[in-house]
Design an enzyme around this catalytic site. Structure first.
Site, mmCIF file in Angstrom:
data_model
loop_
_atom_site.group_PDB
_atom_site.id
_atom_site.type_symbol
_atom_site.label_atom_id
_atom_site.label_comp_id
_atom_site.label_asym_id
_atom_site.label_seq_id
_atom_site.Cartn_x
_atom_site.Cartn_y
_atom_site.Cartn_z
ATOM 1 N N ARG A 1 -2.107 -3.125 -7.698
ATOM 2 C CA ARG A 1 -2.474 -2.159 -6.647
ATOM 3 C C ARG A 1 -2.207 -0.741 -7.150
ATOM 4 O O ARG A 1 -3.031 0.156 -7.011
ATOM 5 C CB ARG A 1 -1.664 -2.426 -5.369
ATOM 6 N N GLN B 1 -7.538 -2.882 -2.473
ATOM 7 C CA GLN B 1 -7.070 -4.237 -2.779
ATOM 8 C C GLN B 1 -8.025 -4.932 -3.746
ATOM 9 O O GLN B 1 -7.596 -5.533 -4.742
ATOM 10 C CB GLN B 1 -6.977 -5.054 -1.472
ATOM 11 N N SER C 1 -5.090 -11.268 11.001
ATOM 12 C CA SER C 1 -4.816 -9.969 10.382
ATOM 13 C C SER C 1 -4.026 -9.080 11.332
ATOM 14 O O SER C 1 -3.865 -9.395 12.519
ATOM 15 C CB SER C 1 -6.140 -9.294 10.024
ATOM 16 N N MET C 2 -3.604 -7.931 10.803
ATOM 17 C CA MET C 2 -2.921 -6.945 11.641
ATOM 18 C C MET C 2 -3.853 -6.562 12.789
ATOM 19 O O MET C 2 -5.038 -6.310 12.560
ATOM 20 C CB MET C 2 -2.545 -5.714 10.810
ATOM 21 N N ARG D 1 -4.469 4.277 6.312
ATOM 22 C CA ARG D 1 -4.611 2.885 6.786
ATOM 23 C C ARG D 1 -4.720 2.954 8.299
ATOM 24 O O ARG D 1 -3.788 3.414 8.968
ATOM 25 C CB ARG D 1 -3.400 2.050 6.362
ATOM 26 N N ASP E 1 -6.020 -15.268 2.263
ATOM 27 C CA ASP E 1 -5.411 -14.167 3.027
ATOM 28 C C ASP E 1 -4.948 -14.752 4.356
ATOM 29 O O ASP E 1 -5.335 -15.886 4.714
ATOM 30 C CB ASP E 1 -6.461 -13.057 3.238
ATOM 31 N N THR F 1 0.839 -1.199 0.000
ATOM 32 C CA THR F 1 0.000 0.000 0.000
ATOM 33 C C THR F 1 0.873 1.246 0.000
ATOM 34 O O THR F 1 0.661 2.174 -0.792
ATOM 35 C CB THR F 1 -0.958 -0.031 1.209
ATOM 36 N N CYS G 1 -3.828 -11.485 -1.371
ATOM 37 C CA CYS G 1 -3.528 -10.046 -1.308
ATOM 38 C C CYS G 1 -2.098 -9.783 -0.858
ATOM 39 O O CYS G 1 -1.570 -8.703 -1.115
ATOM 40 C CB CYS G 1 -4.535 -9.329 -0.414
ATOM 41 N N ASN H 1 -11.555 -8.275 6.635
ATOM 42 C CA ASN H 1 -11.685 -7.018 5.881
ATOM 43 C C ASN H 1 -11.643 -7.218 4.358
ATOM 44 O O ASN H 1 -12.377 -6.556 3.616
ATOM 45 C CB ASN H 1 -10.609 -6.008 6.342
ATOM 46 N N HIS I 1 -11.022 -3.305 2.760
ATOM 47 C CA HIS I 1 -9.769 -3.022 2.028
ATOM 48 C C HIS I 1 -10.130 -2.796 0.553
ATOM 49 O O HIS I 1 -9.791 -3.606 -0.306
ATOM 50 C CB HIS I 1 -8.818 -4.206 2.204
HETATM 51 N N1 CP Z 1 -1.971 -6.205 0.385
HETATM 52 C C1 CP Z 1 -1.592 -5.180 1.156
HETATM 53 O O1 CP Z 1 -2.355 -4.257 1.496
HETATM 54 O O2 CP Z 1 -0.261 -5.220 1.479
HETATM 55 P P1 CP Z 1 0.479 -4.290 2.534
HETATM 56 O O3 CP Z 1 -0.070 -4.603 3.886
HETATM 57 O O4 CP Z 1 1.948 -4.627 2.400
HETATM 58 O O5 CP Z 1 0.218 -2.853 2.182
HETATM 59 N N1 NVA Z 2 -6.464 -9.118 6.279
HETATM 60 C C1 NVA Z 2 -5.117 -8.605 6.231
HETATM 61 C C2 NVA Z 2 -4.856 -7.923 4.912
HETATM 62 C C3 NVA Z 2 -3.453 -7.412 4.731
HETATM 63 C C4 NVA Z 2 -3.260 -6.725 3.433
HETATM 64 C C5 NVA Z 2 -4.899 -7.652 7.390
HETATM 65 O O1 NVA Z 2 -5.790 -6.850 7.681
HETATM 66 O O2 NVA Z 2 -3.837 -7.725 8.010
#
Ligand code: CP
Ligand code: NVA
Length: 304
Positions: free
Chosen positions: A290, A133, A226-227, A103, A222, A55, A262, A161, A130
């Protein structure tokens, strides 16, 4: 529509127009032509409350290639909502910049940013969705499968997401979307209902990945954590057993199925190394797109 926050904020014609523009500007940039500089004299603020590679680099490089200047604001820089209220960040950045990309964790943060900013705000991922994406993914499917309409996309993994953005695309453009996830990890019910009520696409939510992938044009994966969920990673690895996209699952999907992710991927967890490296894996064209999808989104929002 001032901002790009959810794909379903736009109608089908606008989404398809943005995807066409993405392909057009992609071809120009790939030809080496650097004469198209519609963002000349413009600047973009990029707020990152979470880590990123694609991103950050795709927005910054894309904005630069079209003549503009992008400013990276990392998690420790402005600390939106901690050091300063989101509504103040929105109004201050709007006075320096032509566009803001963000983000964030809570989806409400991007809604607040958009509400108070006087310039367009682009959603670069929230805990809820997202959209950039999935615009890139749609472009990649059009390039490889030929069209999005009628395509069967089977997502295998966490109803997260990324899935919400697939559902919101399915509320606008007709295709067949299936989400196969473990019980308890289904996507947000309201979002599923919204997509189903739109009556545009065939939408299925299931707990059976083997049945789901039959006849797929695309099998999509995915990360399982996630984060913001990384402390749950070990637990999720147990619950998600059977949801790894491996060679056996791709075999059930059939020979025409492409593999998409992704990224970043945890090889050996949600997908095997062999599946990512196979000839029908299109994860790198997908990552490249992207930049092209986002360029077209920004061209649309800035009216150039
Ligand atoms: N796919 C994606 O959003 O990757 P990043 O988290 O590296 O930005
Ligand atoms: N679902 C993942 C997507 C990362 C691009 C996250 O949110 O971490």
């Amino acid at each position: 529509m001032k901002d790009f926050l959810h794909i379903s904020d736009f109608d089908k014609a606008t989404i398809m127009k943005i995807l066409d523009r993405a392909a057009e500007v992609k071809a120009l940039l790939k030809s080496g032509d650097r004469s198209f500089v519609p963002f000349k004299g413009k600047s973009m603020a990029m707020i990152f409350a979470k880590p990123s590679m694609r991103t950050r680099v795709s927005f910054e490089t894309g904005f630069f290639l079209l003549g503009g200047h992008a400013i990276y604001l990392g998690p420790d820089d402005i600390q939106m909502g901690k050091r300063e209220e989101t509504r103040d960040v929105a109004r201050v950045l709007s006075r320096y910049n032509d566009i803001i990309m963000a983000r964030v964790f809570a989806h409400q943060d991007i809604l607040d940013l958009a509400k108070y900013a006087t310039v367009p705000v682009v959603n670069g991922l929230t805990d809820y969705n997202h959209p950039c994406q999935i615009m890139a993914d749609a472009l990649t499917i059009i390039e490889h499968v030929g069209q999005l309409e009628g395509t069967k996309v089977v997502y295998v993994g966490d109803g997260n997401n990324v899935v919400h953005s697939w559902l919101l695309l399915a509320a606008v453009v007709p295709f067949h979307f299936v989400c196969a996830c473990p019980k308890g990890f289904e996507p947000d019910k309201e979002t599923v209902k919204k997509a189903q009520r739109a009556g545009i696409s065939k939408i299925e939510i299931t707990n059976d990945p083997k049945e789901a992938v039959k006849d797929a044009d695309v099998v999509y994966s995915d990360v399982w954590a996630s984060m913001g969920q990384k402390e749950e990673a070990a637990y999720r690895r147990q619950v998600f057993q059977g949801f790894q996209v491996d060679e056996a699952l791709m075999k059930i999907a059939g020979p025409k199925a492409y593999f998409m992710h992704c990224l970043p991927a945890e090889r050996g967890v949600e997908v095997t190394d062999g599946v990512i490296e196979a000839p029908n894996s299109i994860v790198f064209p997908q990552a490249e797109n992207r930049m092209h999808a986002q360029n077209a989104i920004m061209l649309h929002l800035l009216g150039v």
